[in-house]
Design a protein around this motif. Structure first.
Motif, PDB file in Angstrom:
ATOM      1  N   SER A  10      89.788  47.273  38.773  1.00 11.38           N
ATOM      2  CA  SER A  10      88.856  47.353  39.902  1.00 11.38           C
ATOM      3  C   SER A  10      89.344  48.318  40.962  1.00 11.38           C
ATOM      4  O   SER A  10      88.565  48.868  41.732  1.00 11.38           O
ATOM      5  CB  SER A  10      88.658  45.954  40.519  1.00 11.38           C
ATOM      6  N   TRP A 146      81.042  47.763  35.692  1.00 11.90           N
ATOM      7  CA  TRP A 146      79.638  47.341  35.749  1.00 11.90           C
ATOM      8  C   TRP A 146      78.970  47.875  37.009  1.00 11.90           C
ATOM      9  O   TRP A 146      77.853  48.381  36.971  1.00 11.90           O
ATOM     10  CB  TRP A 146      79.546  45.810  35.749  1.00 11.90           C
ATOM     11  N   ARG A 147      79.650  47.719  38.137  1.00 13.60           N
ATOM     12  CA  ARG A 147      79.094  48.172  39.406  1.00 13.60           C
ATOM     13  C   ARG A 147      78.927  49.683  39.420  1.00 13.60           C
ATOM     14  O   ARG A 147      77.984  50.223  40.002  1.00 13.60           O
ATOM     15  CB  ARG A 147      80.005  47.709  40.541  1.00 13.60           C
ATOM     16  N   SER A 150      75.823  50.607  37.486  1.00  9.39           N
ATOM     17  CA  SER A 150      74.651  50.304  38.311  1.00  9.39           C
ATOM     18  C   SER A 150      74.466  51.358  39.396  1.00  9.39           C
ATOM     19  O   SER A 150      73.346  51.734  39.736  1.00  9.39           O
ATOM     20  CB  SER A 150      74.808  48.920  38.955  1.00  9.39           C
ATOM     21  N   THR A 151      75.591  51.840  39.949  1.00 13.83           N
ATOM     22  CA  THR A 151      75.544  52.906  40.950  1.00 13.83           C
ATOM     23  C   THR A 151      74.932  54.172  40.359  1.00 13.83           C
ATOM     24  O   THR A 151      74.105  54.840  40.989  1.00 13.83           O
ATOM     25  CB  THR A 151      76.963  53.223  41.464  1.00 13.83           C
ATOM     26  N   SER A 332      84.116  46.008  46.404  1.00 15.82           N
ATOM     27  CA  SER A 332      84.102  44.794  45.599  1.00 15.82           C
ATOM     28  C   SER A 332      84.348  43.597  46.510  1.00 15.82           C
ATOM     29  O   SER A 332      84.697  43.753  47.686  1.00 15.82           O
ATOM     30  CB  SER A 332      85.171  44.855  44.503  1.00 15.82           C
ATOM     31  N   ALA A 336      81.666  44.288  49.130  1.00 10.20           N
ATOM     32  CA  ALA A 336      80.384  44.467  48.453  1.00 10.20           C
ATOM     33  C   ALA A 336      79.308  43.592  49.092  1.00 10.20           C
ATOM     34  O   ALA A 336      78.168  44.033  49.297  1.00 10.20           O
ATOM     35  CB  ALA A 336      80.529  44.130  46.972  1.00 10.20           C
ATOM     36  N   ALA A 389      73.495  48.509  43.817  1.00  8.66           N
ATOM     37  CA  ALA A 389      74.381  48.346  42.658  1.00  8.66           C
ATOM     38  C   ALA A 389      75.110  47.009  42.702  1.00  8.66           C
ATOM     39  O   ALA A 389      75.359  46.389  41.654  1.00  8.66           O
ATOM     40  CB  ALA A 389      75.385  49.493  42.597  1.00  8.66           C
ATOM     41  N   HIS A 390      75.447  46.553  43.879  1.00  3.93           N
ATOM     42  CA  HIS A 390      76.146  45.267  44.010  1.00  3.93           C
ATOM     43  C   HIS A 390      75.208  44.105  43.712  1.00  3.93           C
ATOM     44  O   HIS A 390      75.631  43.084  43.166  1.00  3.93           O
ATOM     45  CB  HIS A 390      76.733  45.150  45.411  1.00  3.93           C
ATOM     46  N   THR A 393      75.055  43.997  39.916  1.00  2.03           N
ATOM     47  CA  THR A 393      76.289  43.450  39.362  1.00  2.03           C
ATOM     48  C   THR A 393      76.350  41.935  39.545  1.00  2.03           C
ATOM     49  O   THR A 393      76.786  41.206  38.648  1.00  2.03           O
ATOM     50  CB  THR A 393      77.513  44.099  40.042  1.00  2.03           C
ATOM     51  N   LYS A 394      75.910  41.452  40.693  1.00  2.81           N
ATOM     52  CA  LYS A 394      75.903  40.007  40.933  1.00  2.81           C
ATOM     53  C   LYS A 394      74.944  39.301  39.984  1.00  2.81           C
ATOM     54  O   LYS A 394      75.245  38.215  39.471  1.00  2.81           O
ATOM     55  CB  LYS A 394      75.518  39.722  42.390  1.00  2.81           C
TER      56      LYS A 394
END
Length: 474
Positions: A10, A146-147, A150-151, A332, A336, A389-390, A393-394
């Motif tokens: 991370s 993952w984030r 998504s970004t 993160s 985030a 993006a967060h 991810t969530k």
């Protein structure tokens, strides 16, 4: 832990890690699918006037977008509701081929009715490709990325709002609009062929259940009604259609809550569950953002800005989204969660500030009014990009493996619903506030004031919901 996961933590992960030799093939495939969906959405909007000038069908003009959006929602749902035993890679191949077929139909269409059929096919394939980008994330990338993935997808949507109309402009003369569809056919074919080697074979881990036909039908009815409401000129018809569409979505959510055959992940319709609040934030963010569709008109009418310049200025919304997505990509945990809250506040405040700076009679283009309005446009997109993006991810991190496809497909569905409802509601507001009657400067000032005042309110819902989210380690 795999070798990739050992080297990507991370702390060390960045968006550029997605383009490492190991991950590049999958990134190109998944990012490419999102590119096709995003760019095509804006290309056709640009060339649509050329299509009706060439082959007629002005009365059906609005259905080119309506059918694409509705079919796109159905396509994203299909990723989660596909028959058991069909893996994601096979769905990707089918999606690319369907998208290519839709483009081919549009390119040879002799009449507008055939174009509409092609747009429906095209939208169905595009919706599948968009949802697959999210569905594949957990299989292609280690969790720290993952984030970042998504970004990347968020940035693609931002860039597409500029790239799509630009590309469409190249094919807007005479019958050249056909070439805008043709050029994407070989690309779709290459993607379909390459999927077998560049995407992983994923076992279908979904729980056995029947297809939630009633929920799907109600959801599609909602999308179609909202899309039609956005194109009708009569405000009374708009209000009726919006009311029926809202009733349809309420019934759908009620059925979803009670049904054993769910369309959405467990808890998605219960406001007490985190995943429900995440989807609600996404919906309201997109709903507020669509108020930007009237910005070029107000810039031209109230501030004397040239049409071409106003088009480029509103592109700052997309630029803000893209820059914020990359800026917050490394966040993160608590950072985030804070980014989501700050993003919701920024979008809401920026939208409301347009009452002060955009809803003004400024024929000389006074930079002390235009400048802050331009900054507000940028911050509208910046706010969404900061947390999007967060949010994704969530969502992915909250559900079990057997519901991941539902959760991923719902992201695209909620995004489309927010956009469709927002644009329809914006149309009701501006027409009711006098955009056409009395029209002119007074009508435009009144319309802009009411539009950005009312459209900022859903942003307050996003702010409140975002403050309830707990930080995660993902």
């Amino acid at each position: 832990m795999s070798s990739i996961e050992q080297t990507v933590t991370s702390r060390s992960a960045s968006v550029f890690s997605l383009f490492s030799p190991t991950l590049l093939p999958a990134t190109l495939m998944l990012g490419g699918g999102v590119v096709l969906y995003a760019v095509e959405s804006y290309i056709t909007a640009t060339i649509a006037p050329s299509i009706v000038r060439d082959i007629g069908g002005l009365a059906l003009f609005s259905w080119m977008t309506t059918l694409f959006v509705a079919a796109g929602v159905l396509g994203s749902i299909t990723v989660a509701t596909r028959p058991r035993g069909i893996g994601l890679r096979a769905v990707y191949v089918a999606a690319a081929l369907i998208f290519g077929a839709g483009n081919l139909i549009c390119s040879v269409a002799p009449a507008i009715e055939v174009v509409l059929a092609g747009r429906a096919v095209q939208g169905f394939g595009a919706g599948m490709l968009g949802a697959l980008g999210y569905a594949f994330i957990r299989f292609v990338y280690p969790q720290p990325l993952w984030r970042k993935a998504s970004t990347l997808y968020a940035a693609i949507w931002g860039v597409a709002t500029v790239l799509g109309p630009t590309l469409g402009g190249l094919f807007s003369q005479g019958s050249s609009w056909r070439e805008a569809f043709v050029v994407l056919v070989p690309l779709a074919g290459v993607m379909a062929i390459s999927a077998r080697w560049l995407l992983p074979l994923v076992e279908d881990g979904r729980a056995q259940q029947k297809t939630p036909i009633l929920q799907i039908a109600l959801l599609l009815a909602t999308v179609l009604l909202m899309s039609v409401a956005g194109t009708t000129e009569h405000i009374s018809s708009k209000i009726i259609l919006l009311a029926i569409s809202m009733a349809s979505i309420v019934v759908m959510l009620s059925v979803e809550r009670k049904s054993a055959n769910r369309l959405l992940p467990q808890g998605a319709v219960m406001i007490g569950r985190p995943i429900s609040r995440l989807y609600l934030i996404m919906f309201t963010l997109m709903m507020v953002l669509t108020s930007d569709i009237y910005i070029p008109y107000f810039l031209q009418t109230l501030h004397g800005v040239a049409p071409l310049v106003s088009g480029y200025l509103v592109a700052l919304v997309a630029l803000g989204w893209t820059l914020a997505a990359f800026l917050s990509a490394s966040f993160s945990g608590k950072r985030a969660s804070v980014a989501i809250i700050v993003g919701c506040i920024l979008e809401t405040a920026a939208t409301a500030s347009l009452i002060l700076f955009l809803a003004r009679d400024n024929p000389s283009g006074d930079p002390f009014l235009v400048g802050p309005a331009v900054l507000a446009m940028f911050l509208m997109g910046f706010g969404v990009g900061l947390g999007w993006a967060h949010l994704v991810t969530k969502v992915i991190g909250l559900v079990g493996n057997f519901e991941q496809d539902k959760a991923s497909a719902a992201i695209s569905t909620v995004q489309s619903l927010g956009g469709a409802f927002g644009s329809s509601l914006a149309g009701v507001i501006v027409n009711g506030a006098g955009l056409a009657d009395p029209g002119g400067i007074p009508g435009s000032m009144s319309a802009a004031t009411w539009l950005y005042g009312l459209m900022a309110m859903p942003g307050l819902v996003a702010v409140v919901m975002s403050s309830t989210l707990k930080p995660t380690s993902a």
